[in-house]
Design a protein around this motif. Structure first.
Motif, short mmCIF file in Angstrom:
data_model
loop_
_atom_site.label_atom_id
_atom_site.label_comp_id
_atom_site.label_asym_id
_atom_site.label_seq_id
_atom_site.Cartn_x
_atom_site.Cartn_y
_atom_site.Cartn_z
N ILE A 231 6.47 10.34 0.05
CA ILE A 231 5.91 9.13 -0.56
C ILE A 231 6.16 8.00 0.43
CG2 ILE A 231 5.94 7.60 -2.55
CD1 ILE A 231 7.60 9.91 -3.94
N MET A 232 5.09 7.37 0.86
CA MET A 232 5.24 6.31 1.88
C MET A 232 4.72 4.98 1.34
SD MET A 232 4.18 8.35 5.39
CE MET A 232 5.24 7.43 6.50
N VAL B 291 0.87 -1.18 0.00
CA VAL B 291 0.00 0.00 0.00
C VAL B 291 0.90 1.23 0.00
CG1 VAL B 291 -1.88 1.24 1.12
CG2 VAL B 291 -1.77 -1.26 1.30
N THR B 292 0.54 2.22 -0.78
CA THR B 292 1.34 3.44 -0.88
C THR B 292 0.44 4.67 -0.81
OG1 THR B 292 2.99 4.60 -2.22
CG2 THR B 292 1.27 3.42 -3.41
N LEU B 293 1.04 5.81 -0.54
CA LEU B 293 0.30 7.07 -0.47
C LEU B 293 1.28 8.23 -0.45
CD1 LEU B 293 0.83 7.92 2.70
CD2 LEU B 293 -1.03 6.34 3.12
N GLU B 294 0.75 9.43 -0.62
CA GLU B 294 1.52 10.66 -0.40
C GLU B 294 0.89 11.43 0.74
OE1 GLU B 294 0.57 10.24 -3.80
OE2 GLU B 294 2.47 9.32 -4.32
N VAL B 295 1.73 12.13 1.47
CA VAL B 295 1.25 12.89 2.61
C VAL B 295 2.12 14.14 2.77
CG1 VAL B 295 2.64 11.44 4.19
CG2 VAL B 295 0.74 12.78 5.10
N ARG B 296 1.49 15.21 3.17
CA ARG B 296 2.25 16.45 3.38
C ARG B 296 3.31 16.24 4.46
NH1 ARG B 296 -0.47 21.45 1.46
NH2 ARG B 296 -2.31 20.68 0.39
N VAL B 297 4.47 16.87 4.25
CA VAL B 297 5.53 16.73 5.25
C VAL B 297 5.07 17.27 6.61
CG1 VAL B 297 7.47 16.70 3.66
CG2 VAL B 297 6.61 18.87 4.47
N PHE C 40 4.08 1.95 7.21
CA PHE C 40 4.43 2.86 6.12
C PHE C 40 5.76 3.54 6.46
CE2 PHE C 40 -0.10 2.52 5.38
CZ PHE C 40 -0.26 2.71 4.02
N LYS C 41 6.62 3.62 5.42
CA LYS C 41 7.91 4.29 5.59
C LYS C 41 8.11 5.26 4.44
CE LYS C 41 9.92 0.26 7.80
NZ LYS C 41 8.64 -0.49 7.73
N GLU C 42 8.87 6.31 4.75
CA GLU C 42 9.15 7.31 3.73
C GLU C 42 10.13 6.73 2.71
OE1 GLU C 42 10.64 10.89 5.48
OE2 GLU C 42 11.61 11.45 3.59
N MET C 43 9.72 6.72 1.44
CA MET C 43 10.59 6.16 0.39
C MET C 43 11.00 7.22 -0.63
SD MET C 43 10.75 3.03 1.37
CE MET C 43 11.19 1.89 0.08
N GLY C 44 10.54 8.44 -0.44
CA GLY C 44 10.91 9.49 -1.37
C GLY C 44 10.15 10.76 -1.05
#
Ligand SMILES: CC(C)(COP(=O)(O)OP(=O)(O)OC[C@H]1O[C@@H](n2cnc3c(N)ncnc32)[C@H](O)[C@@H]1OP(=O)(O)O)[C@@H](O)C(=O)NCCC(=O)NCCS
Length: 218
Positions: free
Chosen positions: A188-189, A149-155, A169-173
């Motif tokens: 990107i997590m 599972v992936t997603l984007e989230v504001r820093v 979930f881990k930060e990958m980019g």
């Protein structure tokens, strides 16, 4: 309070939209949700309902000003989302107020599941509704054979990030200046592989703890 997670129906959209406007600075038009439900076979959208308390939002409520920000979108996925968002909004009326206090969505793309959105009404935050919704999305992703599972989230969205990290979930980019309203970066997590022993252990531990908390809360 007791909550249940169910598929989003057309009659839920006005209330979903009201929660959306309280949660995101660039809310989707209601037509985007209609299309997601009616036309997008890759999409899976759900709502959380409160069963034993008055719902905080009615579809007829006046439009509030946006308060906080986030949205996950990227690449082809993001482009499609933006196309949907840019369209006119013909949706009106037909609202059912059935206790919707939160909602979430997923797009299934081969072996990846993208969380497109997740939000809880401000009055119901911190009561495990967001976690219940995320857990449902993850269960659905597993049930249809997704591997991550992936997603984007504001820093700046530390609350959402804490929820995601709880589920591996881990930060990958980073996507620089990804959000057009304020130029904020997106993290990107990604989860661990959904079929890994570690992920399954975390999932079941979190599920048991959530069940316990929701039971204690009534
Ligand atoms: C992000 C959001 C969905 C979380 O939903 P919620 O129902 O408030 O969260 P929950 O009560 O289920 O909490 C689950 C986990 O989130 C994290 N969390 C929740 N509230 C938090 C807070 N105030 N501070 C830090 N972490 C928090 C914790 O990890 C928590 O687990 P824990 O209770 O075991 O510590 C909700 O805050 C929201 O709607 N925010 C606005 C929209 C948004 O930003 N969506 C995310 C888009 S990427």
């Amino acid at each position: 309070m007791r909550f249940v997670v169910e598929p989003m129906r057309l009659g839920d959209i006005p209330t979903v939209s009201a929660i959306e406007r309280l949660s995101f600075p660039q809310p989707w038009p209601q037509s985007a949700y209609r299309r997601e439900i009616l036309e997008n076979r890759m999409a899976h959208y759900v709502v959380a309902r409160v069963l034993d308390a008055p719902a905080p939002v009615r579809a007829s409520a006046p439009e509030p000003q946006p308060q906080s920000a986030d949205r996950t979108e990227d690449g082809l996925f993001g482009k499609l989302q933006r196309l949907l968002r840019a369209s006119a909004d013909p949706t009106s009326g037909g609202a059912e107020d059935r206790g919707v206090v939160g909602y979430a969505g997923l797009w299934l793309m081969t072996d990846e599941a993208h969380v497109t959105t997740i939000a809880v009404h401000p009055q119901y935050r911190g009561k495990h509704v967001g976690e219940l919704l995320l857990l449902h999305l993850i269960d659905h992703a597993i049930s249809v054979g997704a591997r991550w599972v992936t997603l984007e989230v504001r820093v700046s969205n530390e609350v959402a990030q804490a929820l995601y990290r709880k589920y591996t979930f881990k930060e990958m980019g980073v996507r620089r200046r990804y959000y057009s309203d304020n130029g904020e970066d997106a993290l990107i997590m990604w989860t661990d592989p959904l079929d890994s022993e570690h992920f399954r252990r975390v999932l079941e531990q979190n599920r048991a703890a959530l069940r316990q908390r929701l039971t204690e809360a009534g």
